[in-house]
Write an enzyme that holds these catalytic residues in place. Structure first.
Site, mmCIF file in Angstrom:
data_model
loop_
_atom_site.group_PDB
_atom_site.id
_atom_site.type_symbol
_atom_site.label_atom_id
_atom_site.label_comp_id
_atom_site.label_asym_id
_atom_site.label_seq_id
_atom_site.Cartn_x
_atom_site.Cartn_y
_atom_site.Cartn_z
ATOM 1 N N GLU A 1 -66.394 -6.045 -12.762
ATOM 2 C CA GLU A 1 -67.034 -4.755 -12.524
ATOM 3 C C GLU A 1 -67.519 -4.626 -11.074
ATOM 4 O O GLU A 1 -67.948 -5.597 -10.458
ATOM 5 C CB GLU A 1 -68.225 -4.553 -13.458
ATOM 6 N N GLU B 1 0.823 -1.206 0.000
ATOM 7 C CA GLU B 1 0.000 0.000 0.000
ATOM 8 C C GLU B 1 0.862 1.263 0.000
ATOM 9 O O GLU B 1 0.621 2.194 -0.779
ATOM 10 C CB GLU B 1 -0.930 -0.003 1.210
ATOM 11 N N GLU C 1 -70.266 -6.257 -22.379
ATOM 12 C CA GLU C 1 -70.154 -7.598 -21.808
ATOM 13 C C GLU C 1 -69.990 -7.526 -20.296
ATOM 14 O O GLU C 1 -69.448 -6.561 -19.767
ATOM 15 C CB GLU C 1 -68.950 -8.350 -22.401
ATOM 16 N N HIS D 1 -67.484 19.743 -15.142
ATOM 17 C CA HIS D 1 -68.516 19.982 -16.156
ATOM 18 C C HIS D 1 -69.319 18.717 -16.467
ATOM 19 O O HIS D 1 -70.351 18.785 -17.148
ATOM 20 C CB HIS D 1 -67.897 20.575 -17.430
ATOM 21 N N ASP E 1 -61.960 22.896 -13.620
ATOM 22 C CA ASP E 1 -62.843 21.801 -14.047
ATOM 23 C C ASP E 1 -62.477 20.496 -13.328
ATOM 24 O O ASP E 1 -61.896 19.580 -13.911
ATOM 25 C CB ASP E 1 -62.724 21.635 -15.570
ATOM 26 N N ASN F 1 -65.131 -3.901 -21.172
ATOM 27 C CA ASN F 1 -66.034 -3.937 -22.322
ATOM 28 C C ASN F 1 -67.434 -3.614 -21.829
ATOM 29 O O ASN F 1 -68.027 -4.373 -21.060
ATOM 30 C CB ASN F 1 -65.995 -5.318 -22.969
ATOM 31 N N SER G 1 -64.274 12.872 -21.224
ATOM 32 C CA SER G 1 -64.160 13.918 -20.211
ATOM 33 C C SER G 1 -64.183 13.337 -18.800
ATOM 34 O O SER G 1 -64.933 12.405 -18.505
ATOM 35 C CB SER G 1 -65.308 14.917 -20.349
#
EC number: 3.4.21.22
Length: 466
Positions: A296, A82, A291, A272, A320, A288, A416
């Site tokens: 869901e 070293e 369907e 809105h 908005d 979809n 939207s």
């Protein structure tokens, strides 16, 4: 001296005898005594100036100063690899640290034909010239960065995540954390946060549009856009679970807008979209609309909160934004997951990354019929000056433009209230809300979005989002 006089005066035979006596140490005194001889042979010791002096010991002067030595010869002197290496770096080509090249308190370590700077915390680079606090590269944090009392970077994560072992990355802390797509067959990484942060001027990115002189327009200057429910033309069909924060808003008969899940009890949409006379049903996990896919979840809206600055009679699209409270909490899963909401500064920063994703069941072409399967589109952020020049209508500083100058791709009627999200290291953050525009996908026209960074404090206050 007596011997020399004899040599000059006597014949050759005597000269021979005298020389023999000289060699045998006869009366001719030509050798100096020990003390005088030492004085003649002595010479001053060399002084080794500079940093090499501290290394000189043993036979180093003889081995390496009087003539060029090899590393092995120097190693024999030091008997330590070293120390030899440290000496060798300066011995071979001088001290590269002499000019103090390291900046910001960096420590210089010499090397052969080069040097290395050991930088203080918060700096990096060849000469420690780069500030790697939160202002540059986000402190290498994958989500949020702040400085502690000692000006050291501290990374943190949004709700539902915790710091990983590297203290930079974020990993889920709950089964279905916000903004994460967990359906196995969907690849979620569109961008990488590190790349995005590296390519940004972070300080400038936090500057909001409100500082622009062009943005200083009186809110009372009312001009209405052509499309009432404007806001995916030219998009792609999403896979089930690809945008699990997307919801569909339905009246008694038809769907009319989109929205985003904030948490189990709240949805954010465009103000809105709200008609006080229409009862709203929120459908989460939808893909979809024609369907039943058994993903869901339907919830009724029991309370609507419009932003306190929203006034449709003054301007239908300024401020908005609205919040919808659900009658029962949603059950989170891979198809129903909230979107992440960062603080104002980071929401604005994420928006400036340049690209976002919009999604919805709006019209798939201008004046066409609504989509039955969820559509999505990647849209670029449009600079404010270009945005203002593109329309005769007022663009307030709580809005931003996104889309393509050539047209053909845009959000459209029926989209939207839906989300504009930015993905950061696989985690999606809400950066905008689909609001309005002139027709759909027209050349030179862009989609206009509510800038969520202006409303994150309001969202978190009303929904108790931490």
């Amino acid at each position: 001296m007596r011997c020399l006089n004899m040599i000059m005066a006597e014949p050759p035979g005597l000269i021979t005898i005298c020389l023999l006596g000289y060699l045998l140490g006869a009366d001719c005194t030509v050798f100096l005594d020990h003390e005088d001889a030492t004085k003649v042979l002595s010479r001053p010791k060399r002084y080794n100036s500079g940093k090499l002096e501290e290394f000189v010991q043993g036979n180093l002067e003889r081995e390496c100063m009087e003539e060029k030595c090899s590393f092995e010869e120097a190693r024999e002197v030091f008997e330590n690899t070293e120390k030899t290496t440290e000496f060798w770096k300066q011995y071979v080509d001088g001290d590269q640290c002499e000019s103090n090249p390291c900046l910001n308190g960096g420590i210089c370590k010499d090397d052969i034909n080069s040097y290395e700077c050991w930088c203080q915390t918060g700096f990096e680079g060849k000469n420690c010239e780069l500030d790697v606090t939160c202002n540059i590269k986000n402190g290498r944090c994958k989500q949020f960065c702040k400085l502690d009392a000692d000006n050291k970077v501290v990374c943190s994560c949004t709700t539902g995540y915790q710091l990983a072992e590297d203290q930079k990355s974020c990993e889920p802390a709950v089964p279905f954390p916000c903004g994460r797509v967990s359906v196995p067959h969907i690849s979620t990484t569109h961008t990488r946060a590190e790349t995005l942060f590296l390519n940004m001027d972070y300080e400038n990115s936090t500057t909001d549009y409100e500082n622009s002189a062009e943005a200083e327009k009186n809110v009372d200057n009312v001009t209405q856009p052509l499309n009432d429910l404007t806001r995916i033309v030219g998009g792609k069909t999403a896979k089930p679970g690809q945008f699990p924060w997307q919801v569909l808003l339905k009246g008694k008969i038809d769907a009319f807008c989109g929205g985003s899940i904030i948490n189990e009890k709240w949805v954010v949409t465009a103000a809105h979209c709200i008609n006080p006379d229409v009862e709203i049903t929120v459908v989460a996990g939808e893909h979809n609309t024609e369907e039943t896919e058994h993903t869901e979840q339907k919830r009724n809206v029991i309370r609507t909160i419009l932003h306190h600055s929203y006034n449709a009679s003054v301007n239908k699209y300024s401020h908005d934004i609205a919040l919808l409270e659900l009658d029962e909490p949603l059950t989170l899963n891979s198809y129903v997951t909230p979107i992440c909401v960062a603080d104002r500064e980071y929401t604005n920063t994420f928006l400036k990354f340049g690209y976002g994703y919009v999604s919805g069941w709006g019209k798939v072409f201008n004046k066409g019929r609504p989509a039955t399967i969820l559509q999505y589109l990647k849209v670029p952020l449009v600079d404010r000056a270009t945005c203002l020049r593109s329309t005769k209508f007022t663009i307030y500083n709580n809005m931003f433009c996104a889309g393509f100058h050539e047209g053909g791709k845009d959000s459209c009627q029926g989209d939207s209230g839906g989300p504009h999200v930015t993905e950061v290291e696989g985690i999606n953050f809400l950066t905008g809300i689909i609001s309005w525009g002139e027709e759909c996908a027209m050349k030179g026209k862009y989609g206009i979005y509510t800038k969520v960074s202006r409303y994150v404090n309001w969202i978190k206050e009303k929904t108790k989002l931490t």
